[in-house]
Design a protein around this motif. Structure first.
Motif, PDB file in Angstrom:
ATOM      1  N   ASP A 182       0.808  -1.217   0.000  1.00  0.00           N
ATOM      2  CA  ASP A 182       0.000   0.000   0.000  1.00  0.00           C
ATOM      3  C   ASP A 182       0.843   1.271   0.000  1.00  0.00           C
ATOM      4  O   ASP A 182       0.320   2.385   0.087  1.00  0.00           O
ATOM      5  N   GLY A 183       2.178   1.103  -0.081  1.00  0.00           N
ATOM      6  CA  GLY A 183       3.067   2.256  -0.102  1.00  0.00           C
ATOM      7  C   GLY A 183       3.252   2.931   1.237  1.00  0.00           C
ATOM      8  O   GLY A 183       3.823   4.018   1.320  1.00  0.00           O
ATOM      9  N   SER A 184       2.787   2.295   2.320  1.00  0.00           N
ATOM     10  CA  SER A 184       2.822   2.923   3.647  1.00  0.00           C
ATOM     11  C   SER A 184       4.216   2.987   4.242  1.00  0.00           C
ATOM     12  O   SER A 184       4.484   3.818   5.113  1.00  0.00           O
ATOM     13  N   ALA A 185       5.126   2.107   3.782  1.00  0.00           N
ATOM     14  CA  ALA A 185       6.471   2.090   4.356  1.00  0.00           C
ATOM     15  C   ALA A 185       7.431   1.415   3.404  1.00  0.00           C
ATOM     16  O   ALA A 185       7.048   0.563   2.599  1.00  0.00           O
ATOM     17  N   SER A 186       8.693   1.814   3.496  1.00  0.00           N
ATOM     18  CA  SER A 186       9.749   1.150   2.752  1.00  0.00           C
ATOM     19  C   SER A 186      10.965   1.060   3.661  1.00  0.00           C
ATOM     20  O   SER A 186      11.152   1.901   4.549  1.00  0.00           O
ATOM     21  N   SER A 187      11.805   0.054   3.437  1.00  0.00           N
ATOM     22  CA  SER A 187      12.900  -0.156   4.378  1.00  0.00           C
ATOM     23  C   SER A 187      13.967  -1.056   3.778  1.00  0.00           C
ATOM     24  O   SER A 187      13.716  -1.819   2.846  1.00  0.00           O
ATOM     25  N   ILE A 188      15.167  -0.961   4.345  1.00  0.00           N
ATOM     26  CA  ILE A 188      16.213  -1.954   4.123  1.00  0.00           C
ATOM     27  C   ILE A 188      15.991  -3.048   5.163  1.00  0.00           C
ATOM     28  O   ILE A 188      15.982  -2.772   6.363  1.00  0.00           O
ATOM     29  N   PRO A 189      15.776  -4.274   4.749  1.00  0.00           N
ATOM     30  CA  PRO A 189      15.358  -5.310   5.697  1.00  0.00           C
ATOM     31  C   PRO A 189      16.481  -5.857   6.563  1.00  0.00           C
ATOM     32  O   PRO A 189      17.654  -5.787   6.211  1.00  0.00           O
ATOM     33  N   THR A 190      16.082  -6.404   7.701  1.00  0.00           N
ATOM     34  CA  THR A 190      16.953  -7.246   8.501  1.00  0.00           C
ATOM     35  C   THR A 190      16.537  -8.689   8.251  1.00  0.00           C
ATOM     36  O   THR A 190      15.559  -8.953   7.558  1.00  0.00           O
ATOM     37  N   LYS A 191      17.273  -9.619   8.821  1.00  0.00           N
ATOM     38  CA  LYS A 191      16.923 -11.025   8.646  1.00  0.00           C
ATOM     39  C   LYS A 191      15.541 -11.338   9.221  1.00  0.00           C
ATOM     40  O   LYS A 191      14.846 -12.245   8.757  1.00  0.00           O
ATOM     41  N   ASP A 192      15.111 -10.571  10.227  1.00  0.00           N
ATOM     42  CA  ASP A 192      13.827 -10.838  10.876  1.00  0.00           C
ATOM     43  C   ASP A 192      12.671 -10.053  10.264  1.00  0.00           C
ATOM     44  O   ASP A 192      11.529 -10.192  10.702  1.00  0.00           O
ATOM     45  N   SER A 193      12.949  -9.220   9.278  1.00  0.00           N
ATOM     46  CA  SER A 193      11.868  -8.456   8.642  1.00  0.00           C
ATOM     47  C   SER A 193      10.862  -9.402   8.002  1.00  0.00           C
ATOM     48  O   SER A 193      11.223 -10.457   7.470  1.00  0.00           O
ATOM     49  N   VAL A 194       9.585  -9.012   8.049  1.00  0.00           N
ATOM     50  CA  VAL A 194       8.507  -9.818   7.487  1.00  0.00           C
ATOM     51  C   VAL A 194       8.025  -9.170   6.190  1.00  0.00           C
ATOM     52  O   VAL A 194       7.742  -7.974   6.140  1.00  0.00           O
TER      53      VAL A 194
END
Length: 219
Positions: A182-194
């Protein structure tokens, strides 16, 4: 599944054929020399046909009437040009690509409206990238890796979400960044990111693993 004819089974043609067949392409390789087919990897699962690639009867036997792509990658500019012109003008193949050795001919190819790859280094990867355009958005080729942006499809495995670590470990890829559906957030993930079904993902995928991972890319 795309129907692809590759004319020329040297080092470039054989590598390209293997990449595409592992990516679920229906691939037929044509070469005038039957011994050239020994260049194909044991992982190649397409078909081969001995004959001249610009011969209409040979192309018909290779399946040109149903072909989505014809790539001419012999060591002769003249042969490659003849192949793609026959495929385009007589059989109306929607996408033809020629390997070009002589840069002086680039202008002529451009005037003819031909898609081509010029140069000998990384030719197979560049051709592969062009044909692969249906698998999400191809951004770049980096050595043995493809950098892609695509919408994550988890429905094929009956899941609504997955951890980054699970996807990376199971498929040998590296997820660089993601954006919520939905475009609400963007991020560089960690191993635990879902990651959730439909999220936009930027990932680095090795050529030889792309075929098995492509099922996760929404078309």
């Amino acid at each position: 599944m795309a129907n692809i004819i590759i004319v020329g089974c040297g080092r470039v043609g054989s590598e390209l054929a293997t990449l595409l067949s592992q990516n679920d392409g229906n691939v037929c390789v044509v070469d005038r020399n039957a011994e050239a087919f020994s260049n194909l990897s044991r992982n190649f699962n397409g078909t081969t046909l001995q004959g001249l690639g610009f011969d209409e009867d040979v192309l018909i036997r290779a399946g040109v009437e149903e072909a989505d792509v014809v790539a001419a990658v012999t060591q002769s500019d003249n042969s490659n040009l003849m192949v793609v012109e026959v495929a385009r003008r007589i059989f109306h193949v929607p996408h033809v690509i020629a390997r070009l050795y002589n840069p002086a001919r680039e202008r002529a190819y451009m005037q003819l409206g031909l898609d081509y790859v010029c140069g000998t280094s990384l030719v197979a990867e560049e051709l592969f990238s062009k044909i692969l355009s249906g698998h999400g958005s191809h951004l770049d080729t980096f050595g043995d890796f493809e950098i892609l942006r695509f919408s994550l499809d988890l429905s094929v495995v009956g899941m609504k979400f997955a951890r980054v670590s699970e996807l990376e470990r199971s498929h040998g890829i590296r997820i660089v960044a993601f954006e919520r559906r939905d475009g609400s957030a963007s991020s560089i993930p960690t191993k635990d990111s879902v990651l959730y079904h439909g999220d936009s993902v930027l990932a680095c995928v090795r050529h030889d693993l792309l075929g098995s991972f492509s099922k996760y890319m929404q078309m």
